[in-house]
Write an enzyme that holds these catalytic residues in place. Structure first.
Site, PDB file in Angstrom:
ATOM      1  N   GLY A   1      22.178  -1.525   5.716  1.00 30.64           N
ATOM      2  CA  GLY A   1      23.288  -2.421   6.014  1.00 30.64           C
ATOM      3  C   GLY A   1      23.856  -3.041   4.750  1.00 30.64           C
ATOM      4  O   GLY A   1      24.491  -4.087   4.795  1.00 30.64           O
TER       5      GLY A   1
ATOM      6  N   GLU B   1      16.490   2.089   3.999  1.00 32.71           N
ATOM      7  CA  GLU B   1      17.168   3.327   4.450  1.00 32.71           C
ATOM      8  C   GLU B   1      18.661   3.291   4.152  1.00 32.71           C
ATOM      9  O   GLU B   1      19.476   3.359   5.072  1.00 32.71           O
ATOM     10  CB  GLU B   1      16.994   3.479   5.967  1.00 32.71           C
ATOM     11  CG  GLU B   1      15.579   3.446   6.455  1.00 32.71           C
ATOM     12  CD  GLU B   1      15.501   3.225   7.960  1.00 32.71           C
ATOM     13  OE1 GLU B   1      16.483   2.759   8.568  1.00 32.71           O
ATOM     14  OE2 GLU B   1      14.451   3.536   8.531  1.00 32.71           O
TER      15      GLU B   1
ATOM     16  N   TYR C   1      37.197   1.649  12.641  1.00 32.50           N
ATOM     17  CA  TYR C   1      36.642   0.362  12.192  1.00 32.50           C
ATOM     18  C   TYR C   1      37.677  -0.515  11.493  1.00 32.50           C
ATOM     19  O   TYR C   1      37.302  -1.500  10.863  1.00 32.50           O
ATOM     20  CB  TYR C   1      35.503   0.600  11.183  1.00 32.50           C
ATOM     21  CG  TYR C   1      34.386   1.482  11.647  1.00 32.50           C
ATOM     22  CD1 TYR C   1      33.617   1.151  12.758  1.00 32.50           C
ATOM     23  CD2 TYR C   1      34.079   2.648  10.952  1.00 32.50           C
ATOM     24  CE1 TYR C   1      32.567   1.962  13.161  1.00 32.50           C
ATOM     25  CE2 TYR C   1      33.028   3.461  11.351  1.00 32.50           C
ATOM     26  CZ  TYR C   1      32.278   3.105  12.455  1.00 32.50           C
ATOM     27  OH  TYR C   1      31.241   3.912  12.835  1.00 32.50           O
TER      28      TYR C   1
ATOM     29  N   CYS D   1      48.357  14.548  16.363  1.00 32.82           N
ATOM     30  CA  CYS D   1      49.214  14.073  17.435  1.00 32.82           C
ATOM     31  C   CYS D   1      48.514  12.950  18.174  1.00 32.82           C
ATOM     32  O   CYS D   1      47.920  13.133  19.238  1.00 32.82           O
ATOM     33  CB  CYS D   1      49.596  15.208  18.366  1.00 32.82           C
ATOM     34  SG  CYS D   1      50.844  16.225  17.607  1.00 32.82           S
TER      35      CYS D   1
HETATM   36  C1  LIG Z   1      22.852   4.408  10.056  1.00 33.39           C
HETATM   37  C2  LIG Z   1      21.489   3.962   9.731  1.00 33.39           C
HETATM   38  C3  LIG Z   1      21.165   3.595   8.411  1.00 33.39           C
HETATM   39  C4  LIG Z   1      22.160   3.581   7.281  1.00 33.39           C
HETATM   40  O1  LIG Z   1      23.089   2.540   7.367  1.00 33.39           O
HETATM   41  P1  LIG Z   1      24.138   2.315   6.167  1.00 33.39           P
HETATM   42  O2  LIG Z   1      24.939   1.158   6.591  1.00 33.39           O
HETATM   43  O3  LIG Z   1      24.935   3.553   6.001  1.00 33.39           O
HETATM   44  O4  LIG Z   1      23.362   2.058   4.936  1.00 33.39           O
HETATM   45  C5  LIG Z   1      19.847   3.248   8.165  1.00 33.39           C
HETATM   46  N1  LIG Z   1      18.909   3.249   9.147  1.00 33.39           N
HETATM   47  C6  LIG Z   1      19.203   3.588  10.425  1.00 33.39           C
HETATM   48  C7  LIG Z   1      18.127   3.593  11.447  1.00 33.39           C
HETATM   49  C8  LIG Z   1      20.495   3.948  10.757  1.00 33.39           C
HETATM   50  O5  LIG Z   1      20.778   4.277  12.030  1.00 33.39           O
END
Ligand SMILES: *Cc1c(COP(=O)(O)O)cnc(C)c1O
Length: 414
Positions: free
Chosen positions: A224, A265, A308, A334
């Site tokens: 995030g 992640e 978004y 379109c």
């Molecule tokens: C999508 C996702 C992420 C990556 O989120 P980003 O905002 O692209 O960094 C990480 N972990 C999980 C479980 C996700 O679904």
């Protein structure tokens, strides 16, 4: 005079000529730099980065990540299969389902992926069927919300993701009932995280819950991280976050009695700024109140502006010194597919090449073949060389799988 728009010393116009348009172009140096910045923000902790493969799902990107010592987070078994093609071992792959079919979960388990459990019913099912033989990670919803578009917030109480932390006792009861082994705790609060304070609130939920599970190997803080899409955007202060999370994590490990791995992640943070969607201008047209630029792309290739309300900087690559003029930049689909409204760009002419910036994450990976249009080719610049990493779709690609059932009788018309 503006300098020519280059990536690692290569002219983007030359690359455009070589590979054709529209084109997704990625700068591997930029990805490596993001990885390095990420790593160096944390100190004194056993950090593991798990690249979120869904943000940019390409074999060569995954291979690049692997050479940089970055593991993977996947949300489908197909993403895991691709990661294995890129050379990852199943243990380097974290599988985070969200309402996936039981048959797919079983497949993930038989492949040997690490399993992140996203609901109480799934925890029950895994417990009943596998007991202690399949170690699990628990995805907890900490009921914390941060800024950003509501569609990409996942950590608030009404989000579908994770197991609510209010169910702490119920989770522990299921784990005990089936003698399960919990090796990780996970939160992913959704994209657009900017505030270390909110982040640490979510972290403390996991630190508390960790007391219930003596076999933990890691705590996974998901992702995030916010990147700047336009000048002045608030971004995650990674140095500050890294310092504060490192300190909090060290203190937690002390209390827990053992050093655990600290996982993240990131998807967007690693690949967003490395990506450019290069397009060509088909038409420039003036209406009584608006001036439109139409490019040979649309929401089929980059859906973020429509989905978004995302802002993407636009560069007029082929006419950087043109007279600044206001345009609405739209696509050829379109359907209303506006990339930008009232955007000031150097004068745009038919045939000009426009680059949409920050297109590395959730660009190609969310592309479709709507209007029966080819998805673009993808090119990665690595060590000063441009490499094709995915071919442009062909008409055959678009119609593959369609079945011609030859059963119709033509109606006579009068
Ligand atoms: C999508 C996702 C992420 C990556 O989120 P980003 O905002 O692209 O960094 C990480 N972990 C999980 C479980 C996700 O679904």
């Amino acid at each position: 005079m503006h300098a020519p728009y280059q990536i690692q010393g290569l002219d983007t116009l030359t690359i455009a000529q070589q590979f054709g348009l529209p084109l997704y172009l990625y700068d591997a140096d930029r990805i490596i730099r993001q990885i390095d910045t990420f790593r160096s923000s944390f100190t004194g902790v056993n950090l593991k980065i798990k690249y979120a493969a869904k943000s940019l799902t390409n074999l060569s990107i995954l291979k690049l990540m692997r050479t940089q010592g970055v593991d993977v987070d996947v949300v489908s078994v197909n993403e895991a299969r691709l990661a294995m093609l890129a050379g990852y071992t199943p243990q380097q792959i974290m599988y985070t389902p969200s309402g996936n079919a039981w048959s797919e979960i079983q497949e993930a388990i038989s492949l040997g992926l690490r399993l992140n459990v996203d609901s109480l019913p799934l925890l029950e099912q895994v417990g009943q069927n596998y007991g202690a033989s399949v170690p699990v990670c628990l995805r907890i919803n900490p009921s914390v919300a941060d800024g950003g578009n509501f569609k990409i917030q996942t950590g608030h109480a009404n989000s579908k993701f994770g197991i609510p932390n209010d169910y702490r006792d119920r989770i522990a009861a299921v784990v005990a009932q089936y003698d399960m082994v919990v090796i990780g705790l996970h939160i992913h609060t959704g994209s657009d995280f900017k505030d270390a304070g909110t982040f640490l609130k979510g972290a403390s939920v996991l630190f508390d819950m960790a007391a219930d599970y003596p076999d933990l190997q890691f705590i996974d803080f998901g992702s995030g991280f916010k990147v700047a899409y336009r000048e002045g955007d608030i971004v995650t202060d990674l140095a500050d976050l890294g310092t504060r999370v490192s300190a909090a994590f060290q203190a937690f490990c002390q209390r827990y009695g053992r050093e655990l791995e600290l996982w993240f992640e990131p998807g967007k943070y690693l690949v967003s700024e490395a990506g450019h969607l290069l397009t060509q201008v088909n038409i420039v047209k003036q209406h009584p109140t608006r001036r439109f630029v139409q490019v040979d792309s649309g929401l089929n290739h980059l859906i973020r502006p429509m989905m978004y309300d995302a802002w993407h900087d636009i560069v007029n690559v082929s006419n950087p010194d043109g007279e600044p003029t206001l345009y609405d930049v739209v696509g050829y689909i379109c359907e209303t597919d506006t990339f930008a409204t009232d955007r000031l760009l150097p004068e745009v002419r038919t045939g000009d090449v426009l680059s949409f910036e920050n297109a590395g994450a959730y660009g190609f990976s969310m592309a479709s073949t709507y209007n029966l249009r080819e998805r673009p080719a993808e090119v990665m610049v690595y060590e000063g060389q441009a490499h094709l990493i995915r071919q442009r779709d062909t008409f055959e690609d678009l119609t593959r799988g369609m079945v011609d059932i030859d059963v119709f009788t033509t109606v006579e018309t009068i």
